[in-house]
Scaffold this active site. Structure first.
Site, PDB file in Angstrom:
ATOM      1  N   SER A   3       0.828  -1.199   0.000  1.00 20.73           N
ATOM      2  CA  SER A   3       0.000   0.000   0.000  1.00 20.73           C
ATOM      3  C   SER A   3       0.862   1.248   0.000  1.00 20.73           C
ATOM      4  CB  SER A   3      -0.903  -0.006   1.238  1.00 20.73           C
ATOM      5  OG  SER A   3      -1.711   1.150   1.249  1.00 20.73           O
ATOM      6  N   ALA A   4       0.330   2.318  -0.567  1.00 24.02           N
ATOM      7  CA  ALA A   4       1.054   3.598  -0.586  1.00 24.02           C
ATOM      8  C   ALA A   4       0.889   4.355   0.724  1.00 24.02           C
ATOM      9  CB  ALA A   4       0.545   4.467  -1.739  1.00 24.02           C
ATOM     10  N   HIS A   5      -0.193   4.096   1.439  1.00 22.95           N
ATOM     11  CA  HIS A   5      -0.523   4.966   2.579  1.00 22.95           C
ATOM     12  C   HIS A   5       0.420   4.789   3.763  1.00 22.95           C
ATOM     13  CE1 HIS A   5      -2.606   1.532   4.506  1.00 22.95           C
ATOM     14  NE2 HIS A   5      -2.502   2.224   5.605  1.00 22.95           N
TER      15      HIS A   5
ATOM     16  N   CYS B  85      -7.760   0.047  12.853  1.00 21.40           N
ATOM     17  CA  CYS B  85      -9.077  -0.457  12.484  1.00 21.40           C
ATOM     18  C   CYS B  85     -10.040  -0.412  13.649  1.00 21.40           C
ATOM     19  CB  CYS B  85      -8.953  -1.874  11.971  1.00 21.40           C
ATOM     20  SG  CYS B  85      -7.857  -1.962  10.557  1.00 21.40           S
TER      21      CYS B  85
END
Lengths: 387, 387
Positions: free
Chosen positions: B203-205, B326
């Site tokens: 993921s980029a985040h 989450c």
């Protein structure tokens, strides 16, 4: 290439600088993860920014904040609408869905996937102008029908459906109604208090907003199961890291659309349609002459291939499309043109021209003039001559 | 609030200005939709930009361009890995999967969803430091096992798994291996030529890249079915509008990570762990003391609630997390701390501190000093006193 005139679906995807400006603070300063009231204050601020964007987008549809969830785009929204309802109601109520034949691929292929999983789907016919047959819809609804999905405006030919009438038919028989409003959100009035609709797909990428963010209106109480597992985000309807810069950019993009702008787009669209119809022989307007999205013109030029027109316009710096954006890497004929009764030649000779905020009437005039030359030249050398 | 020190998972989500700079041309100039060689030249340019980003990200894993697909983020990548393999092999080979007990929610809840759909899942134990039991893994594999999913680095406690050994066990028995590398990509070496792995979530985040874009490495020939219907994008493994600015930003974000930066992050992490362990009594380091991601420190402070520490640090402008990102809107105890043998008190007294590019050693020193004060004060008034 200098002076490029985007008149294809990309026209709407150019980001508005004002959208990027509101995203920047979320990228660089308030880049927190949205947390609950139990978290640190920056997380609360992030959550407020997310919920504020949600509220504004919900309001644009006449909905409550709790009825709008963010997704990664319109494809995911439509997948969630169809598969989520199927998952929620398949065992309880029935395994039958109805979708129109001219839906965009996320709806169409979600329906086909559901067929492979034991659901049955009826694909609703449309007439020559792309309008679904309301009587047939009425006749197709069965006790086991759980969802009808008919788009608001078509992605290729721009036809606007009478979703008010469609929604009424569905609700009269207790069936959920989903509409894909990717190409109409903020461009054509859509108020959930005025129409009978349970699920609406929307996206930022058609409104000069960022790519990678979309939304789904979910009417309070609608039976919908999650399809993207992860955390408990989006009222536990979609797991995954919140894209707060995207959400805030989406809300801004929606608010930048004005009634005046939509009138301006419709004027450019009308110029294309009128001038081409008057000045180029042997053309057909695809889609409805009046009930169509303000940004869309779709025209078939007989005796020439749409691909040839595209390539020749490209030499003049004009970008237009044949078929749907989803046809990337495919020369397959459009299912939409086929559904409105077009043959192979009509599908292959069709060109979609879509205008956006950054197009001007000057560009549109140039495009029409160029089209005249290009089509005339192509017809001289075309093997598809008149018979 | 002035002078905010992000030491929670958000630290890694601050966008790097250099990333936005490479995204801008795709937002404002070359904003076309990726089309085939049959489209107009700007579409071809857009496709080239997309494929170039794909090639660079694939290369960062030692993979070929055709083995890397873009998704909307790590949640979607992991959903696709688990559900896509289940869909492709469930009927052909079997309906059994193995995942570790400390997986992040996209893997864990995808597994639970599959259980509801007739698959069986074994949840692999981990030891006190978070390492999976390789012998148990070996013993759990059955002829009908189709996939093992064990993360590379843990989202909360940072423990790095021996994915080399895990991959070998899987491949020796002809089972596909997926690893969630959301928290390790570019931070910990990962080369698909050196390890036996079929699917990798990235993921980029977590790398100062944009939110809303992720990727999945799919080894050539891996049985994987599409879960997001739409067009034929991403080698027909994922329908939906290409997010080209996101893809280009992701590639840049990956390339901005250097070995030196990872050493610097590890030094800040080690300062936190060492100083807290030395100067604050009754603490436990959660996770492995050496095999851990360079950015993660996770510490339990006995006799105090993690939530209280979070709130007090917040008053000093320090943002840290309890549990997983989450857990937004939840005070549920961490399933990760529970799996490493921690009781309720240990889970609730745990604080995760994560450092990123924009943190400094000065900040980290301040955070440790503040933690000392806060924990001391809280313990004075704590109802959870020593027994």
């Amino acid at each position: 290439m200098e002076n490029v005139y985007y008149l294809d679906n990309a026209a709407a995807t150019r980001l508005d600088e004002q959208v990027l400006e509101v995203m920047k603070p979320l990228y660089f300063d308030r880049y927190s993860v949205a947390t609950s009231e139990f978290g640190y204050s920056l997380g609360v601020e992030a959550k407020e920014a997310l919920d504020d964007a949600r509220t504004r987008l919900a309001k644009a549809l006449g909905a409550n904040s709790q009825e709008f969830i963010f997704t990664s785009g319109s494809a995911e929204s439509s997948n969630l609408a169809l598969k989520g309802v199927a998952k929620a109601l398949g065992a309880k109520k029935g395994k039958h869905l109805i979708v129109s034949k001219i839906e965009d691929f996320p709806v169409l292929y979600s329906a086909r996937t559901l067929e492979k999983e034991g659901f049955t789907v009826d694909y609703l016919d449309v007439d020559g102008e792309g309008l679904v047959d309301l009587e047939k819809l009425q006749a197709l609804i069965k006790p086991e029908t759980i969802l009808v999905s008919v788009q608001h405006g078509n992605q290729e030919i721009g036809t606007l459906q009478d979703i008010n009438a469609i929604g009424k038919i569905c609700h009269d028989q207790g069936v959920l109604f989903h509409t894909d409003a990717t190409h109409t959100f903020m461009r054509v009035p859509l108020d959930v208090n005025a129409i009978a609709v349970d699920l609406i797909t929307v996206s930022a990428h058609t409104l000069h907003g960022p790519k990678g963010i979309g939304g789904l209106y979910v009417k309070k109480g609608t039976a919908l199961a999650k399809i993207m597992d992860g955390g408990f985000q989006e009222f536990d309807l979609r797991g995954g890291m919140d894209n707060i810069p995207g959400a805030v950019g989406f809300a801004k993009a929606a608010e930048l659309v004005t009634a005046d702008e939509n009138i301006r787009l419709a004027a450019m669209r009308d110029h294309i349609i009128t001038m081409v119809s008057e000045q180029i022989p042997d053309v057909i307007l695809n889609g409805h002459p009046r009930q169509r999205t303000p940004q869309n013109a779709n025209i078939t030029f007989h005796y020439v291939e749409g691909e040839s027109i595209t390539l020749h316009l490209d030499m003049y710096g004009i970008a237009v499309s044949t078929g749907s954006a989803c046809f990337s890497r495919s020369l397959e004929a459009s299912h939409v043109i086929a559904a409105i009764g077009g043959d192979h030649e009509r599908a292959h000779g069709s060109i979609r021209m879509t205008v956006g905020r950054f197009n001007t009437m000057e560009e549109v005039v140039f495009v029409v003039e160029t089209l005249k030359k290009v089509v005339e030249n192509l017809r001289k050398i075309s093997p598809l001559g008149k018979e």
